[in-house]
Enzyme design. Structure first.
Site, short mmCIF file in Angstrom:
data_model
loop_
_atom_site.label_atom_id
_atom_site.label_comp_id
_atom_site.label_asym_id
_atom_site.label_seq_id
_atom_site.Cartn_x
_atom_site.Cartn_y
_atom_site.Cartn_z
N LYS A 90 29.12 30.88 73.73
CA LYS A 90 29.09 32.23 73.18
C LYS A 90 28.09 33.15 73.86
O LYS A 90 28.29 34.36 73.94
CB LYS A 90 28.82 32.17 71.68
CG LYS A 90 30.03 31.69 70.89
CD LYS A 90 29.88 31.95 69.41
CE LYS A 90 31.15 31.62 68.66
NZ LYS A 90 31.38 30.16 68.56
N GLU A 112 29.29 40.41 63.39
CA GLU A 112 29.64 39.62 62.21
C GLU A 112 29.56 38.16 62.62
O GLU A 112 29.68 37.82 63.79
CB GLU A 112 31.06 39.97 61.75
CG GLU A 112 32.18 39.18 62.41
CD GLU A 112 32.33 39.40 63.90
OE1 GLU A 112 31.98 40.50 64.38
OE2 GLU A 112 32.77 38.47 64.59
N SER A 378 32.73 22.99 74.69
CA SER A 378 32.27 24.35 74.38
C SER A 378 30.88 24.41 73.78
O SER A 378 30.19 25.43 73.93
CB SER A 378 33.27 25.02 73.43
OG SER A 378 33.47 24.23 72.27
C1 LIG Z 1 32.52 29.57 68.11
C2 LIG Z 1 32.82 28.29 68.77
C3 LIG Z 1 34.14 27.94 69.14
C4 LIG Z 1 35.34 28.77 68.80
O1 LIG Z 1 35.35 30.04 69.36
P1 LIG Z 1 36.37 30.42 70.54
O2 LIG Z 1 36.26 31.90 70.60
O3 LIG Z 1 37.72 29.94 70.15
O4 LIG Z 1 35.88 29.74 71.76
C5 LIG Z 1 34.33 26.74 69.83
N1 LIG Z 1 33.29 25.92 70.11
C6 LIG Z 1 32.03 26.23 69.77
C7 LIG Z 1 30.94 25.27 70.14
C8 LIG Z 1 31.74 27.42 69.09
O5 LIG Z 1 30.47 27.71 68.75
#
Ligand SMILES: *Cc1c(COP(=O)(O)O)cnc(C)c1O
Length: 394
Positions: A90, A112, A378
């Protein structure tokens, strides 16, 4: 121009656009007119790249996971977004948007947040730049996500409780939009995924596209081939997945696999499997696919992972799904939790439960032995330790 990218009207096929109240039009229009010009300026590019390198810690490694590879009989690579500052992808987006806000002359940032991950990434870049930061968060989520609330406050952000409706993410989004309408001149609204009115989905996709840009280069170095055979990522709103897919969209040999949260099961009534259950409609300013009742009320989604607990997907995903360019599947809470533990035991990496959904997808696929498979890791699982402990009874 790629048929998978946004067109000059702000659409991906039938999806996208800017379905906003008239009162928001000046804010969104200012952004639409400026974002590409500012992002292409040398001063922007230089500062963005420098912060990604020295502050976020990029490039994130592309790690060939040997024991995972043995298990799935393919070369499984993990794109390590979990190693970024603040623990997930993010921050790539919030760094980009804060630099844009600064160049638009904005003095105040709003956002948000649901689980608090985007709120923390936003509060972080506001501290970095000394800008005022207000994060709207559902009152219920404030209770559930105390450590992230504490992080935001320590960074100097004001966390404002949304007390309407179900007191969760969509109510926080409504409050943030109301704030933006009332403060059009000095405030920028940082949206955390590839959702919202045009140009947000395209802008966020461009900031996250660094994920596949690096992956291409790293795969070439490590394997002699820059395109993987499969790229796999989880989808909440869809920003890490679009980042992972971006530079492969027009490479037809790369199979793109997007993984949604099935919660307790697609048919259980407790799920966030948007493509399986949803229909076309408008949510948060764009036309996409969303989970809704017969009369168009948004359905409250469920997933064990807060980051995937969203009733829609970004408009570019809706287009990749309906055009057949990417495959969409879903993974239950149980499958994700098992995959999270498996990665921990095989590789010594505790993934975010969101990312564990992408890993669980490996169990459902068969590969040829020299396939190169990239999974977007992610985020890291520190924030999820309580959940893992409860689930496994450690
Ligand atoms: C917020 C988040 C997601 C989901 O958000 P996307 O916009 O779909 O990428 C996925 N993995 C992690 C670790 C997150 O913090």
């Amino acid at each position: 121009m790629s048929k998978y990218q946004v067109n000059e009207k702000g659409y991906y096929g039938n999806f996208g656009g800017a379905y906003i109240p008239e009162m928001l039009y000046p804010n969104v229009e200012e952004l639409r007119q400026q974002y590409l010009t500012i992002m292409q300026r040398p001063d922007f590019r230089a500062e963005f790249n420098q912060l990604l390198k020295d502050y976020v810690g990029r490039p994130s490694p592309l790690y060939l996971a040997r024991r995972l590879s043995e298990r799935y009989k393919a070369n499984v690579f993990l794109k390590r977004e979990d190693l970024n500052h603040t623990g997930a992808h993010k921050i790539n987006n919030t760094i980009g948007q804060i630099l844009l806000a600064e160049r638009l002359g904005k003095k105040r940032i709003i956002a948000e947040t649901g689980a608090g991950q985007h709120g923390v990434a936003t509060a972080t870049v506001c501290a970095l730049k000394g800008l005022e930061c207000v994060v709207y968060m559902g009152a219920v989520d404030i209770e559930r996500q105390a450590p992230n609330v504490a992080r935001m406050k320590m960074m100097g952000a004001e966390v404002v409780a949304a007390n309407s409706g179900s007191k969760t993410l969509k109510d926080a989004t409504n409050e943030a939009l109301r704030d933006w309408i009332n403060n059009p001149v000095d405030t920028h609204y940082i949206i955390g995924s590839v959702v919202g009115p045009h140009p947000y989905p395209d802008m966020v996709a461009r900031f996250q596209s660094v994920i596949s840009e690096e992956t291409k280069r790293q795969l070439l170095e490590q394997t002699g081939r820059e395109n993987p055979d499969f790229a796999i990522a989880c989808v909440g709103g869809g920003s890490n997945a679009i980042g992972m897919f971006y530079h492969f969209l027009d490479e037809p040999t790369v199979r793109l696999v997007a993984v949604e949260a099935a919660g307790l099961g697609v048919e259980s009534g407790e799920s966030a499997a948007t493509t399986a259950l949803g229909r076309e409609g408008v949510l948060h300013g764009s036309r996409s696919i969303l989970m809704q009742t017969a009369d168009g009320q948004v359905v409250e989604p469920y997933s064990i992972s807060a980051g995937l607990d969203y009733p829609g997907i970004g408009p570019q995903h809706a287009w990749l799904y309906t055009s057949g360019r990417a495959q969409y599947s879903s993974i239950t809470d149980d499958e994700a939790m098992k995959a999270g533990l498996l990665l921990t035991r095989l590789e010594g990496i505790i993934p975010a439960i969101e990312s564990a959904h992408a890993l669980a997808q490996l169990e459902k696929m068969t590969f040829r032995k020299d396939d190169n498979v990239v999974v977007c890791l992610s985020g890291r699982g520190d924030k999820d330790l309580d959940n893992y402990m409860k689930y496994f009874g450690f």
